[in-house]
Design an enzyme around this catalytic site. Structure first.
Site, PDB file in Angstrom:
ATOM      1  N   CYS A 112       5.626   4.066   2.366  1.00 42.57           N
ATOM      2  CA  CYS A 112       6.304   5.239   2.910  1.00 42.57           C
ATOM      3  C   CYS A 112       6.681   5.023   4.380  1.00 42.57           C
ATOM      4  CB  CYS A 112       5.390   6.456   2.753  1.00 42.57           C
ATOM      5  SG  CYS A 112       6.201   8.021   3.107  1.00 42.57           S
ATOM      6  N   GLY A 147       0.819  -1.202   0.000  1.00 44.12           N
ATOM      7  CA  GLY A 147       0.000   0.000   0.000  1.00 44.12           C
ATOM      8  C   GLY A 147       0.859   1.260   0.000  1.00 44.12           C
ATOM      9  N   CYS A 148       0.220   2.389  -0.258  1.00 42.65           N
ATOM     10  CA  CYS A 148       0.953   3.652  -0.386  1.00 42.65           C
ATOM     11  C   CYS A 148       1.463   4.133   0.969  1.00 42.65           C
ATOM     12  CB  CYS A 148       0.078   4.704  -1.054  1.00 42.65           C
ATOM     13  SG  CYS A 148      -1.557   4.899  -0.316  1.00 42.65           S
ATOM     14  N   TYR A 149       0.547   4.225   1.941  1.00 39.05           N
ATOM     15  CA  TYR A 149       0.991   4.655   3.266  1.00 39.05           C
ATOM     16  C   TYR A 149       2.042   3.707   3.817  1.00 39.05           C
ATOM     17  CZ  TYR A 149      -2.880   8.022   4.064  1.00 39.05           C
ATOM     18  OH  TYR A 149      -3.742   9.090   4.038  1.00 39.05           O
ATOM     19  N   THR A 150       1.839   2.413   3.541  1.00 39.34           N
ATOM     20  CA  THR A 150       2.741   1.424   4.113  1.00 39.34           C
ATOM     21  C   THR A 150       4.136   1.523   3.516  1.00 39.34           C
ATOM     22  OG1 THR A 150       1.681  -0.070   2.558  1.00 39.34           O
ATOM     23  CG2 THR A 150       1.068  -0.278   4.835  1.00 39.34           C
TER      24      THR A 150
END
Lengths: 341, 341, 341, 341
Positions: free
Chosen positions: B154, B149-152
Site C-alpha cells: 500500500c 508485505g501488506c503495509y508495504t
C-alpha cells in the site's frame, strides 16, 4: 448547588453533559432545551436516563434561562450561539459554549473557515479559550468560555510543549487524527449509517477541517491536519509528526519537557518510554494520555495523544471549566475511571 | 491446470489463498499443509469451505511437494522459508513466498530488522520482489517471487510516482498506516482479543515496524513509518505526508504523473479530485485505490492509498504473481468486485 | 447474454445485485434505475464499482425497460412494484421482485400486515414464491417470481423439514432471529446511526414484523417471530425453538430427515452433530447452513440456520431464481466461497 | 473505610471491580492479587488505572488476607474458591465469590455440570445466592455470598415474576440470551480473536451452558437455555419465550405483576408498553431493564431483559452485595448513569 441549563441537549455532546452533571455533587440540571424535541421527556430520547432524569425538553430561551440559572452550557451548531449571546446576558449568567463560535480570536479566520458572518465579533476578545490546563487563570475570571473542539484539544495538548519549547521544526508538522463516530454528531447522513462506516476507514476533509485554524491559533504555527473516521463509538488518537530541530535530543530530553508542562496536571498522563496511548485507556474519562517516540534513523519525532472526544474533547472539559469558573476542585464530577472494556 | 500447494494454510493468508484458488479457472489446490493441524479436515478449521474443500491438511515436505506441484505458495513466519528453499528445489518448482525472507535485497538489513540470521543469502539476488505493477517483466522470468508485505504494498504504490518523479522533499516523508486486525495474523495474544482491540485505536511498533526497510528499499529513501490497529476485519489505509519540492505544483500536475504510472493498470484506481480512498471500496478485491490532496497553505501533499491487506496485500497479489509467472491474464481469479457492504 | 435491469439499484439489495450480475458469465446489466440518483454515475454512489460499472442511473420506466431487457429485478419498497407490474408487461419480460408485494398469496393478509391496499391482486395467484429449493419446478415456468424476504428464507429453510414431517409441536414454535444492519436498508434513521446501533443489541417489532405472515404461509403454522439487530454488516442467524412431538427422537433421526430434504441441495449445508452455524461461515455466499440440537432434559429441539441476508436472503437468491427461470445452472454467478475473514 | 481485597484481579471481572471500588466512597482496595502477574504494577496491565491505582499485584494468600481485610472478592475460575474457602476463614472475613462454586445448592448438580468434585460441600448450605433484589434479607446476615452469573442474573430477573405468579406454562420456557465478548473472559482462544468473532454471530453450548442449572434452581422450573456471542464489548440481552397459561391476560395484567415485584427496586426498570430494552441503555450501569410483549395471535409472551454483564452481571452486583452486607446504602458506588454512547 450550581444551577445549570443544557442548551441543545439532544445531541451527543448534550447527552454526555447530562450524564456528567447528573452525578456532579455541587451542580444540578435545571433546564434541558431542545427545539426538535420540546415537550418530550428527555429520558424518552435517551433511555439510559430512565428514572434518572425526569425533565422534559423545553424550547430554548436564552433571555429567560439567564435569569434562572448560574451557568449555560450551549451545545449548538456553529453560527447560532453567536446570534444568541449578548453582553447583557453575560452580566447575568456564565456561559460555556461547546460550539465553535467563540474559539477563534480572528473574525476573519472564522468567517473564512466557517463560510458565514460572525454575529458577535465584539465578544471575541472577551471569550476565553477553555483549554483548562493552558488557560486556567483566565478561565477563573471568565464570563464566556469557548470550550475547545475535540480534535483540537487532543492535538494542541500533544504538541504544545514541543512547539513552545522550540524542539521541532515547525515547518514540518503533520497531524494525523482518528476519531470515533460520535465525533460526527447525531445528524443523519449516509456517512454515519452503520453499514457505510463500520468495517472501513477513511480520511475526510483533508487539510480542510475547521479545527485546523483553532490548532494553529493556539500553537502559533501552521500545520497540516488530516482527520479520519474510525468504526468505534468514541475516542480520538492524534499522531503528530515533525522533524526534530536538534537530532541529538533524546527521549529523556523530550520527556522532561513534557513532565515540566504536565507533571502536575491531574488530567494529563505522560506515558513511560515505549508505551503509547490507546483510546481505550482514556475511554469515558477526562484524561489526555501522551506518548512519544524519537525515530533516530530519520531525526523525526512522533507524538501521540489520546482523549475521549465526548469527555475531555467536549463535555468533560466543559464541566472542568465550570468547576474552575465557580472555584470548585477541577476534578469534581469528572474524575471517573476510564472504562477500558 | 496449474497444480498448487499452500504451505502454512491455516493462517489468515493461507485461508485467503485457498478461497481465491478454489475459484481460479486454471489452477487447483493439490496440497494444503499445516504442522499444527496435520491430518485434520481443512474445512473443519475454516467451515466456510464446508462442501467446497474436502482435503485434509498434510505435514509440509517441500522436497516432495516440489515434485508434485507446479507452484508452492509459502505462508510461513519469517525465518522458516529461507531454511527450506534450496536452489535444487527451485529447479523443480516455482515458489511464491508470502513471508518476509526474500523481500529485502540486503542480508544485513534483514538480519538487523528481523534479529535472526538469514539462512539462504545466496538466493537474495535471484528472488524477485513481487510488486506486480512494478516488477512485471522480472516476475515473468522468476523462479522465486518474494510477495510484498501488506503495509508495504500500500505504501509503496501510493508514494512511488511522487518519489521517483522527484515531486516531494524526500527528507520529510511520514507514513501513517492503519490496518484491520487480520493483518496481525492468527496467533493469539491479548492485543487481538476482541475485548482489548475492539472500540479502540492505537499506534504500535512506532518507527520500528519490519515493513519499514522494505518500503525504503523500493522507494530508495528513508521514511518514518507508523502503523495503527483499527477495529475492523480487513483493509489498510496509508496516509503519506511530505513537503512538495515545488509549491506551484497543482493537483492536475500530480494527478497526471500518477495516471502515467497507473492509468493502464487494471488493479490501480487513481481517484478523481476531492475523492479519497476508503477501505470499503476495495474490500475483498485486489484493487489499490489512490487519492491525493495538496495543502496549499503549507506546501504539503497528502497521498492516501487503500488496499485489502489479505488480497492485494497478500494472497490476491500472490495469485496475480502466479498468473504472471505462468503467462496467464493477470486478473484471472482475482478480479472480484469489492464488497462494500 | 441475458439482458437485465436493476430497478431501484441504489439500495443495498440493488448494490449486491449489481455486484453479483457484474461477474455473471451469461448475464449483463443493461439498465440501472434510480429515482433519487437519476443521471448520476452509479460508481459515484458505490465507488467499489469504480472502473467496473460505467453506467449512469436512469429514471425507471417499466414499460420501456420491458421492451429492452429479458429480466427485470425490482428492488423497491413495498407497495410500488404492485402498482407498476401489469399483465401486459409480464408478456414481454420476466420479473423477479425482491420486494414484498407478491410474496403473500392472500390479499387480506398483505393488506393487514402492510397497512395498504394491494394494487395488483389479480397477479397474486400467478406469482411464484421464489424459495428456490422449495419451488424450483414452478420457478422454471414463472413469469413473475416473488423473491422471499431475508428473515423468511432463513427461518423457513431451517424449520421446513421439521414442520412438514411432523416432528415438532407446531403450537410451540418460537423464532429468535438476529440480523446485521444492512438488513435494515439504506434509509437513514437514528436506529441505523453507527453511534446508536453499534455496541448494542435490541429486539424490535416483537411479534409484529412483516416477515411473520410469509413464514406462516410457507410453513402452514402460526409462529412467534422476534427479530433482533446485531452490530455487524451482514448475516442472519435464526434460532428456532419448539417442543418435540416425540421425545424419543434422536439427533440422528432429525438429521436424517434434514438430509433427505437438503442432502442434494448445493446451497444448503446441514452441519454435523455438535457443530452449529455462524454467520461468518456463509458471509458473502448463497449458502444456508443448518444445525440442530435436541435438549434431552426438556424434550425441546433447537434448530439454527444462518444465511447472508444480502445474498441468499436477497440478491443471491434472486440470481439463483434467474438462473432457474432461464434454464442455466443454478449456481452460475452465485457460487462464491464465503469470506470468513 | 471497608478494606477489600480483589482475588484474581486481572480478569475482566476483577478489572471492573477495581474500577468500581476505586470510586466507592466507603471502601478501599487494600490488596490486588494475581498469580500470573504477581509483582507487577496493576496499572501496567490495565493502563486505564495509570495514576489511579499504584498497587502491585501480590500472590494470593487467603489466610493472610482474611486477617487484613474486611471483605474478599474472589474472581477465580470455578473449582478454586471452594478449595480455598474454609469455615475458619469465614469467621474472620466476609467473602463475595464471583465464581460458580457456591451458587448451586446441590452438590450433585454442581458436580454434574462442572465435571469436578466440590471441595467444600459443607458450605453450600450457608452460602447465600447473591441476587440482591431477591435475597436481600439473607445477604444482610451472610458471611459467604455467591454472586450470580451474568446470564443467570438477567434471565432470572426477567422471568421470576412470571414464573412465581404462575402466569406462564412452565413446560414451554425458552431463553435465547446474547452476550458481548467480555462475557467470555480474558483467556485467549480462537473464539475471542477479533478476526474470528467480529462481524459474526453464533449460538454456543446450546442447551449445555453451566448457567442453566443456576437459572433452574432459582426459578424452580426446567428451561432450555441457548447463549449467543455478539460482536460487542459488554451487555446481555435475554429474550424469554413461553406460552401464557391464560390467553386473556393483557399487557396491563403482566405489567402490574412486574411492578409489584420491581416497582420499588432502584436497579430494576420495567419499561413502558411497546418499549423494549437495548443493552446500550444499561451499559456501564447496575440496572436491569425489562420489557414485555404479548403475542395475541399465538397466546405467547415474550419477556426481554438487559443488563451489563460486567456490572449487574458481575462486579456491580458484587459491590451491591457488599453494601448490603455492611449496612450501607445499596446504591453506594454503583449508581453510575448508563453510557449509551
Amino acid at each position: 448547588m450550581i444551577k445549570t441549563a443544557i442548551v441543545g441537549a439532544t445531541g451527543y455532546v448534550g447527552e454526555e453533559l447530562a450524564r456528567i452533571l447528573t452525578r456532579h455533587p455541587l451542580a444540578e440540571i435545571s433546564y434541558i432545551t431542545s427545539h426538535s424535541y420540546a415537550g418530550q421527556d428527555y429520558a424518552g430520547i435517551y433511555r439510559n436516563f430512565n428514572r434518572i432524569i425526569e425533565q422534559k425538553c423545553v424550547e430554548e430561551n436564552i433571555e429567560e434561562l439567564s435569569d434562572r440559572v448560574d451557568v449555560l452550557f450551549m451545545a449548538l451548531p456553529h453560527g447560532i450561539a453567536c446570534k444568541k449571546i449578548k453582553p447583557a446576558i453575560l452580566e447575568k449568567v456564565k456561559i460555556i459554549d461547546l460550539g465553535a463560535d467563540f474559539r477563534l480570536k480572528s473574525r476573519e479566520i472564522y468567517e473564512q473557515w466557517y463560510n458565514t458572518e460572525h454575529e458577535a465579533p465584539e465578544l471575541l476578545r472577551e471569550a476565553v479559550y477553555g483549554l483548562c490546563e493552558r488557560k486556567r487563570e483566565e478561565i477563573k475570571e471568565a464570563r464566556l468560555v469557548a470550550n475547545p473542539g475535540c480534535y483540537t484539544t487532543c492535538s494542541i495538548m500533544t504538541l504544545l510543549p514541543a512547539v513552545k519549547e522550540g524542539l521541532i521544526d515547525t515547518g514540518t508538522i503533520f497531524i494525523d487524527a482518528k476519531s470515533g463516530v460520535t465525533g460526527a454528531g447525531r445528524s443523519l447522513n449516509p456517512g454515519v449509517h452503520f453499514a457505510e462506516c463500520n468495517e472501513s476507514i477513511k480520511a475526510y476533509k483533508i487539510a480542510a477541517h475547521r479545527h485546523t485554524p483553532e490548532i494553529e491559533q493556539e500553537l502559533g504555527v501552521k500545520i497540516t491536519f488530516v482527520p479520519h473516521l474510525i468504526p468505534m463509538q468514541r475516542g480520538i488518537l492524534s499522531a503528530c509528526y515533525a522533524k526534530l530541530k536538534d537530532k541529538t535530543l533524546t527521549h529523556e530530553d523530550i520527556n522532561q519537557v513534557y513532565l515540566e508542562y504536565y507533571g502536575k496536571e491531574h488530567f494529563v498522563r505522560v506515558m513511560e518510554k515505549d508505551v503509547y496511548p490507546e483510546t481505550r485507556w482514556v475511554r469515558g474519562s477526562n484524561f489526555c494520555d501522551i506518548g512519544m517516540k524519537i525515530d533516530g534513523r530519520t531525526g523525526n519525532i512522533i507524538l501521540i495523544g489520546a482523549i475521549d472526544n465526548l469527555v475531555k474533547g467536549a463535555s468533560g472539559q466543559a464541566v472542568q471549566n465550570m468547576n474552575i469558573m465557580f472555584g470548585l476542585d477541577e476534578r469534581m464530577g469528572v474524575d471517573s475511571v476510564p472504562t477500558c472494556l
